[in-house]
Design an enzyme around this catalytic site. Structure first.
Site, PDB file in Angstrom:
ATOM      1  N   GLN A 108      11.119 -19.236 -25.427  1.00 18.46           N
ATOM      2  CA  GLN A 108      11.418 -18.775 -26.793  1.00 18.46           C
ATOM      3  C   GLN A 108      10.187 -19.047 -27.654  1.00 18.46           C
ATOM      4  OE1 GLN A 108      15.106 -20.478 -28.357  1.00 18.46           O
ATOM      5  NE2 GLN A 108      15.949 -18.453 -28.729  1.00 18.46           N
ATOM      6  N   ASP A 170      16.459 -11.276 -31.038  1.00 12.48           N
ATOM      7  CA  ASP A 170      17.056 -10.563 -29.912  1.00 12.48           C
ATOM      8  C   ASP A 170      17.238  -9.061 -30.095  1.00 12.48           C
ATOM      9  OD1 ASP A 170      17.438 -13.291 -29.619  1.00 12.48           O
ATOM     10  OD2 ASP A 170      19.525 -13.140 -29.017  1.00 12.48           O
ATOM     11  N   GLU A 399      24.474 -18.556 -40.174  1.00 13.30           N
ATOM     12  CA  GLU A 399      23.377 -18.293 -39.236  1.00 13.30           C
ATOM     13  C   GLU A 399      22.325 -17.388 -39.870  1.00 13.30           C
ATOM     14  OE1 GLU A 399      24.825 -16.485 -35.645  1.00 13.30           O
ATOM     15  OE2 GLU A 399      22.864 -16.482 -34.659  1.00 13.30           O
TER      16      GLU A 399
HETATM   17  C1  DGY Z   1      22.564 -14.964 -27.646  1.00 14.56           C
HETATM   18  O1  DGY Z   1      23.275 -15.137 -26.661  1.00 14.56           O
HETATM   19  O2  DGY Z   1      22.855 -14.221 -28.588  1.00 14.56           O
HETATM   20  C2  DGY Z   1      21.314 -15.711 -27.725  1.00 14.56           C
HETATM   21  O3  DGY Z   1      20.604 -15.423 -28.879  1.00 14.56           O
HETATM   22  C3  DGY Z   1      20.446 -15.538 -26.523  1.00 14.56           C
HETATM   23  O4  DGY Z   1      19.483 -16.508 -26.602  1.00 14.56           O
END
Ligand code: DGY
Length: 434
Positions: A108, A170, A399
């Site tokens: 990461q 992501d 988050e």
């Molecule tokens: C998830 O599972 O969404 C994570 O961000 C992967 O690291």
């Protein structure tokens, strides 16, 4: 699942500290209960900065626990599965890496050396910090060497990434094209993230199918670095990773000098200089920032995201490029209610609340603000800090935050959000570099 903004104007720092304590699993922190029940690498580095404000010993422990899962080749995995948990998919059996501490098989954004430098410089327990630094330095060096050796075997100066999850961003639209050529996994599976978070705020199934194909691909090829480099269907120069690695490399050099640790320094200096010379290739005058690059198609990825201005944080921009990016960020902040949105709102792929396609992440604001300070733009740094403060004060410790409304999204009681509040917002202190 998002929570609407209320009239709160002050940040509840006691609550932030309670979130860290509540997400402590004994030496490491989970990002949030349920949705992310393990230790994630870059979350953990940011979290360590939060712990510094309440318990320095615990802050160093966060790093020690992460590095206890470092692979023999130097890689620090993006997830350490310390304990079994049913609430997350894909777990250690899917990754199949079979390490003493079960882990994922990718890394990461390498923000650790930056966090550790800050911890070392801001410590109030010098002997603890000296001891911990001595223990961690060889591991940090091995980690950085891994990036250059395994992720840039052709010595281009620009390391590459094999998975959108490796970027930490992501579901960024920047990965849409490179991901579209990855086959979909053929087996069926049950996602667990949608049991915790509204589907509107998470990636779609076709993306998950491809994420999992890649996870399978590494396992099928026994995590063989050379094979993966030559055949992985997803291979991207991620300017976010390149920038974070560069700053962390500078920080690591500074730490080596402080500790009189000469081993590996020459190689690190050369790698940093090489990246600096190579990065100009990613600059786009048209987009007014750097761009990610798809190594499979050979094309620049024409998408403006927060990663594409992170060269400010990495010290990779020349003065003209920095000034151009600062202008871009200024107008970008004007275009949303809270900022900085993870994708530029002019993008047709912008979605204000879907994972990395628009929402605001606080640690990214912190990184860009630090970069702006370094380049001599304190006003922009302040704007970013004010916007960050506004998100937390009015919506709480989520988050991420909907860029158009400021509402909280994703997981609640989120560790790195609380950590950024404690470390960056509780004091006006900027960790500007010396
Ligand atoms: C998830 O599972 O969404 C994570 O961000 C992967 O690291």
């Amino acid at each position: 699942m998002g929570r609407s903004r209320d009239a709160k104007t002050a940040i509840d720092f006691k609550r932030a500290a309670d979130i860290l304590k509540g997400n402590d699993r004994g030496g490491y922190s989970v990002p949030t209960d349920g949705l992310y029940p393990f230790q994630w690498s870059w979350d953990s580095a940011i979290t360590a900065l939060g712990w510094m404000t309440i318990d320095e010993h615990r802050a160093w422990q966060e790093a020690e626990t992460m590095f206890s899962g470092q692979w023999d080749n130097g890689m620090v995995p993006h997830i350490l599965f310390h304990k079994d948990a049913e609430s997350y998919f894909p777990g250690p059996d899917v990754w199949g890496s079979e390490k003493t501490i079960p882990s994922s098989a990718i890394s990461q954004p390498p923000v650790w050396a930056t966090a550790i430098r800050i911890m070392y410089e801001q410590t109030s327990d010098r002997s603890l910090a000296d001891r911990k630094l001595r223990e961690l330095l060889p591991k940090l060096i091995a980690y950085h060497e891994w990036w250059y050796r395994e992720r840039d075997p052709g010595n281009s100066g620009l390391v590459c990434s094999y998975h959108p999850w490796e970027s930490g961003m992501d579901n960024s639209p920047a990965w849409d094209k490179p991901l579209s050529v990855v086959p979909e996994v053929e087996w069926t599976y049950q996602r667990r993230d949608l049991g915790h978070v509204d589907a509107e705020q998470r990636p779609h199934k076709p993306e998950y199918d491809r994420y999992l194909y890649l996870v399978d691909f590494y396992k099928r090829h026994s995590f063989n670095s050379q094979y993966i480099y030559e055949h992985c269907p997803y291979k991207v120069v991620d300017i976010g990773i390149v920038s974070i690695l560069q700053r962390a490399g500078d920080d690591l050099l500074a730490l080596c000098r402080i500790a009189g640790h000469d081993e590996g320094v020459r190689g690190l200096e050369e790698a940093l200089a090489h990246t600096k010379a190579a990065v100009g290739y990613l600059w786009s005058s048209e987009r007014r920032c750097f761009l990610n690059h798809d190594l499979i198609s050979g094309h620049a990825i024409d998408e403006v995201t927060t990663a594409t201005v992170l060269p400010l944080f990495g010290g990779l921009a020349d003065t003209e490029q920095a000034s151009t990016m600062v202008d871009l960020i200024d107008s970008w902040l004007n275009a949303t209610k809270v900022g900085l949105s993870s994708t530029h709102p002019s993008s047709p792929r912008y979605e204000s609340q879907r994972y990395w396609r628009g929402p605001v992440w606080l640690h990214i604001n912190w990184m860009i603000a630090l970069g702006a300070e370094d380049y001599g733009y304190p006003q922009l740094a302040r704007r970013l800090q004010d916007s960050t403060r506004d998100c937390v004060a009015t919506s709480g410790f989520w988050e991420y935050f909907d860029a158009d409304t400021g509402e909280g999204c994703g997981g609640d009681n989120f560790t790195w959000t609380a950590a950024v509040a404690l470390y960056w917002l509780a004091t006006s202190q900027q960790a500007a570099r010396t």
